[in-house]
Motif scaffolding. Structure first.
Motif, PDB file in Angstrom:
ATOM      1  N   UNK A   1       3.889  -9.198  -8.719  1.00 43.32           N
ATOM      2  CA  UNK A   1       3.115 -10.171  -9.507  1.00 43.32           C
ATOM      3  C   UNK A   1       2.845 -11.475  -8.765  1.00 43.32           C
ATOM      4  N   UNK A   2       3.822 -11.980  -8.045  1.00 46.74           N
ATOM      5  CA  UNK A   2       3.689 -13.276  -7.404  1.00 46.74           C
ATOM      6  C   UNK A   2       2.631 -13.353  -6.332  1.00 46.74           C
ATOM      7  N   UNK A   3       2.095 -12.247  -5.894  1.00 46.23           N
ATOM      8  CA  UNK A   3       1.101 -12.245  -4.826  1.00 46.23           C
ATOM      9  C   UNK A   3      -0.325 -12.357  -5.343  1.00 46.23           C
ATOM     10  N   UNK A   4      -0.512 -12.280  -6.627  1.00 50.20           N
ATOM     11  CA  UNK A   4      -1.851 -12.348  -7.200  1.00 50.20           C
ATOM     12  C   UNK A   4      -2.239 -13.809  -7.431  1.00 50.20           C
ATOM     13  N   UNK A   5      -3.516 -14.097  -7.194  1.00 47.52           N
ATOM     14  CA  UNK A   5      -3.989 -15.481  -7.236  1.00 47.52           C
ATOM     15  C   UNK A   5      -4.297 -15.974  -8.652  1.00 47.52           C
ATOM     16  N   UNK A   6      -4.875 -15.113  -9.454  1.00 51.50           N
ATOM     17  CA  UNK A   6      -5.366 -15.535 -10.766  1.00 51.50           C
ATOM     18  C   UNK A   6      -4.780 -14.644 -11.848  1.00 51.50           C
ATOM     19  N   UNK A   7      -4.510 -15.236 -12.994  1.00 49.33           N
ATOM     20  CA  UNK A   7      -3.911 -14.523 -14.125  1.00 49.33           C
ATOM     21  C   UNK A   7      -4.614 -14.874 -15.423  1.00 49.33           C
TER      22      UNK A   7
ATOM     23  N   UNK B   1       4.309  -3.985 -12.802  1.00 47.40           N
ATOM     24  CA  UNK B   1       2.972  -3.544 -12.448  1.00 47.40           C
ATOM     25  C   UNK B   1       2.640  -2.246 -13.176  1.00 47.40           C
ATOM     26  N   UNK B   2       1.396  -2.146 -13.637  1.00 47.23           N
ATOM     27  CA  UNK B   2       0.943  -0.976 -14.377  1.00 47.23           C
ATOM     28  C   UNK B   2      -0.098  -0.201 -13.584  1.00 47.23           C
TER      29      UNK B   2
ATOM     30  N   UNK C   1      -4.662  -9.536 -13.521  1.00 46.12           N
ATOM     31  CA  UNK C   1      -4.510 -10.486 -12.434  1.00 46.12           C
ATOM     32  C   UNK C   1      -5.432 -10.075 -11.298  1.00 46.12           C
ATOM     33  N   UNK C   2      -5.909 -11.049 -10.552  1.00 46.84           N
ATOM     34  CA  UNK C   2      -6.813 -10.771  -9.443  1.00 46.84           C
ATOM     35  C   UNK C   2      -6.244 -11.326  -8.155  1.00 46.84           C
TER      36      UNK C   2
END
Length: 125
Positions: free
Chosen positions: A109-115, A47-48, A97-98
């Protein structure tokens, strides 16, 4: 269909700047926050930074704090990552990611819906 598209990557020398853009589209697109992540070869995705869409709150990883700045244009579903004073260790593929719910926003990262598909940033010394 929801789509995120990153742009703005490239090659720069250390100390240079780049501005990444993340464009979101799709009738079903809803986001509470947009995050930026990066992944260097052989390393895990990290994560940034992230921005909360409604209030504009921003959070940054310690490694980029003071050098990277998030901004947004809500009406256009655009999020920008201004990267200044770039260092060779910033070299990576950068992804936006959103997340559609507040509980999903964070550093995982795995919790975001869209990439998005990613944009390459290369910083030479």
């Amino acid at each position: 269909q929801v789509q995120l598209v990153e742009s703005g990557g490239g090659s720069v020398q250390a100390g240079g700047s780049l501005r990444l853009s993340c464009a979101a589209s799709g009738h079903e697109y809803r986001s509470v926050c947009v995050g930026w992540f990066r992944q260097a070869p052989g390393k895990e995705r990290e994560w940034v930074a992230r921005i909360y869409i409604n209030f504009g709150n921003t959070y940054y990883a310690d490694s980029v704090k003071g050098r990277f700045t998030l901004s947004q244009e809500q009406a256009k579903n655009m999020v920008y990552l201004q990267m200044d004073n770039l260092k060779p260790e910033d070299t990576a593929m950068y992804y936006c990611a959103a997340a559609a719910a507040l509980s999903l926003c964070g550093t995982t990262p795995g919790r975001y819906n869209y990439w998005g598909q990613g944009t390459q940033v290369t910083v030479s010394s």
